[in-house]
Structures are given as C-alpha cells and as structure tokens.
Design an enzyme around this catalytic site. Sequence first.
Site, PDB file in Angstrom:
ATOM      1  CB  SER A  17      -0.891   0.039   1.249  1.00  0.00           C
ATOM      2  OG  SER A  17      -1.764  -1.050   1.255  1.00  0.00           O
ATOM      3  CG  HIS A  48      -2.704  -1.891  -3.679  1.00  0.00           C
ATOM      4  ND1 HIS A  48      -1.675  -2.767  -3.480  1.00  0.00           N
ATOM      5  CD2 HIS A  48      -3.030  -1.417  -2.461  1.00  0.00           C
ATOM      6  CE1 HIS A  48      -1.387  -2.825  -2.183  1.00  0.00           C
ATOM      7  NE2 HIS A  48      -2.199  -2.011  -1.551  1.00  0.00           N
ATOM      8  CG  HIS A  70      -4.499  -6.766   0.451  1.00  0.00           C
ATOM      9  ND1 HIS A  70      -4.518  -5.906  -0.624  1.00  0.00           N
ATOM     10  CD2 HIS A  70      -3.433  -6.406   1.201  1.00  0.00           C
ATOM     11  CE1 HIS A  70      -3.507  -5.055  -0.508  1.00  0.00           C
ATOM     12  NE2 HIS A  70      -2.833  -5.340   0.577  1.00  0.00           N
ATOM     13  CE1 TYR A  72      -8.125  -4.882   1.787  1.00  0.00           C
ATOM     14  CE2 TYR A  72      -6.284  -5.608   3.141  1.00  0.00           C
ATOM     15  CZ  TYR A  72      -6.816  -4.756   2.191  1.00  0.00           C
ATOM     16  OH  TYR A  72      -6.026  -3.770   1.642  1.00  0.00           O
ATOM     17  CD  GLU A  73      -7.774  -6.502  -2.674  1.00  0.00           C
ATOM     18  OE1 GLU A  73      -8.124  -6.023  -3.758  1.00  0.00           O
ATOM     19  OE2 GLU A  73      -6.596  -6.859  -2.430  1.00  0.00           O
ATOM     20  CB  ALA A 100       1.514  -0.106   4.837  1.00  0.00           C
ATOM     21  CG  MET A 198      -4.432  -6.062   7.235  1.00  0.00           C
ATOM     22  SD  MET A 198      -5.728  -4.916   6.764  1.00  0.00           S
ATOM     23  CE  MET A 198      -5.861  -3.916   8.248  1.00  0.00           C
ATOM     24  CB  SER A 199      -0.116  -8.129   2.751  1.00  0.00           C
ATOM     25  OG  SER A 199       0.976  -7.335   3.204  1.00  0.00           O
ATOM     26  CG  ASN A 222      -0.389   2.394  11.913  1.00  0.00           C
ATOM     27  OD1 ASN A 222      -0.099   1.957  10.805  1.00  0.00           O
ATOM     28  ND2 ASN A 222      -1.019   1.684  12.816  1.00  0.00           N
ATOM     29  CG  HIS A 234      -6.914   3.247   4.687  1.00  0.00           C
ATOM     30  ND1 HIS A 234      -6.064   2.148   4.653  1.00  0.00           N
ATOM     31  CD2 HIS A 234      -7.149   3.579   3.390  1.00  0.00           C
ATOM     32  CE1 HIS A 234      -5.817   1.832   3.391  1.00  0.00           C
ATOM     33  NE2 HIS A 234      -6.460   2.680   2.614  1.00  0.00           N
TER      34      HIS A 234
HETATM   35  N1  HPA Z   1      -2.679  -2.900  11.393  1.00  0.00           N
HETATM   36  C1  HPA Z   1      -2.805  -3.744  10.365  1.00  0.00           C
HETATM   37  N2  HPA Z   1      -2.371  -3.469   9.144  1.00  0.00           N
HETATM   38  C2  HPA Z   1      -1.759  -2.293   8.949  1.00  0.00           C
HETATM   39  C3  HPA Z   1      -1.589  -1.366   9.971  1.00  0.00           C
HETATM   40  C4  HPA Z   1      -2.086  -1.694  11.262  1.00  0.00           C
HETATM   41  O1  HPA Z   1      -1.973  -0.911  12.232  1.00  0.00           O
HETATM   42  N3  HPA Z   1      -0.951  -0.290   9.463  1.00  0.00           N
HETATM   43  C5  HPA Z   1      -0.727  -0.578   8.145  1.00  0.00           C
HETATM   44  N4  HPA Z   1      -1.221  -1.787   7.837  1.00  0.00           N
END
Ligand code: HPA
Length: 259
Positions: A17, A48, A70, A72-73, A100, A198-199, A222, A234
């Site tokens: 991302s 993406h 992903h 989650y998609e 990320a 998430m990847s 973050n 996000h």
């Molecule tokens: N959690 C999960 N996935 C992420 C995060 C997070 O804090 N930041 C970027 N991708």
Amino acid sequence: MRRYSTLVPEVGLILGSGLGSVAASVEAALELAYSAIPHFPQSTVAGHAGRLVLGRWHGKTVLVFQGRLHYYEGYSLSEVTLPVRVAAALGAKFLFLTNAAGSLRADWQAGELMLIKDHLNFLGDNPLRGLDDARFGPRFPDLVNAYDADLRRYAREAALAMGLALREGTYAAVSGPSYETPAEAAFLRLAGADAVGMSTVPEVIVARQVGLRVLAVSCLTNVLAGAAGGHTVHEQVVQRAAAAADDLARLLAAVVARL
Ligand code: HPA
C-alpha cells in the site's frame, strides 16, 4: 507473458500500500494491466495500481507487481499468491516484498522501515491448504530462514551505508480489513510480534514452497494503541507509506545490485 517478452525475471517484487512508486525507476520493457491477464485477480484497493511491470532495474531483470492482492478483498489465499507462482514460473529466484504495517512497539516511530526476520500467521488460513501436487514443491515446506539471512544482511549493510535507520523484527499477519483493537495489539505484542499487517505472509509461504529466496520490508506507518499510539487512520497509513517509498526503493535497489 512469454508471448510478450523474452526477458527472464531474476527478481519478483510485490509492492504494498502506497509503495507502488518503487517501480517508477524500472526501465520497463513491458507493462500489463492485471485486467489484461487472463484469470488474474484484480486489485480493488485504492493506492494499488494493479499493473505488472517487467524490465531492468539496477542491473537485474525484475518483475514488479504494482498492486497487491489481499485476503480481505475476498480473494482466496491461492488467488492472493498467484503472482508468486507466476514470478517463479517465469524464472525468478528471488522475491522482494514490501508492505505497510502498524508498529506494536512503543519505542519505534511511525515512518521507520522494518526488515522482517520472521512471521506469525494469524490469518487462520494457509495458501497451501488443499494443494497436494509435487510439481509445486513440498507439501510441508520448512519455514526456518524463510526471510533469507544473507539478503537481510545485504539490506542491513545497505541501510548502514545509506545512513538509513532500519529496524528488524517479527511480522504478524491478520486478515483485516479492520485495524486492531488495543487488546488485539497488546496480544500480538505479547505473542512476539513487532509489527502487524494484512499481507506478505501468504506470499512468503508460497515463495518458500517454490524455492524463492525472500526479502521483506515493512514501512511502519503507525504505532498502535496499546503500544502508545492512538487511532489508526487509513489515509495516514497510505500517506506515510508513500513518504517512505523513496527510501525503500533505494534500499531494495542496493540489495538488487548485490545479487
Ligand atoms: N494494522 C494492520 N495493518 C496495517 C496497519 C495496522 O496498524 N498499518 C498498516 N497496515
């Protein structure tokens, strides 16, 4: 692919991302939208691009997947990991991944890069489930040194030479797409993870099955609540990743040049 170009990729690159711009400096011989590739899943996430780029980069031939798929998609993990099998089938020996991720450590800052040294799979699924075909490699692949120690050393040395701070830690994969509750973040930290995302983990599992050597780097976008951070937004995740993309590109380029 082979119909379009005779170039044989040495390195596959899957970009996370906000990190797609890493591909900007590739001398592209071929660019293909995922939508132009039969049976290829489409990238549905903003940030993406959904494009495959084959070309030369720092003396090597690279196959860049600009836009990751992903779980989650809604894709199955076999779909999510199709790019890895494509890279290996076309001849790649290495797979570089970026993502990320949220930091689970209070002593790390947003914006820093983290070399992944190991993972925890909290997806509740595995891309090799249901697959039992020796042509794809072993059914029970070993995941010790899945994140290649030599490639990590190259990355650490490159970061040092560039004056770039580089953390190293364990990445936990969760399905998302909701971000972690403070309790989940605290649990993941307790479980031994330094970052969460998430990847990446599905791709690494398949890469090891087919024998690709892996380098993976997280951009810590973050710091999670529970680890001294606050809300996870996000837009901020994507923006922070984009801000780190140049450093990440320089780091990966230095490793590619050493292969
Ligand atoms: N959690 C999960 N996935 C992420 C995060 C997070 O804090 N930041 C970027 N991708």
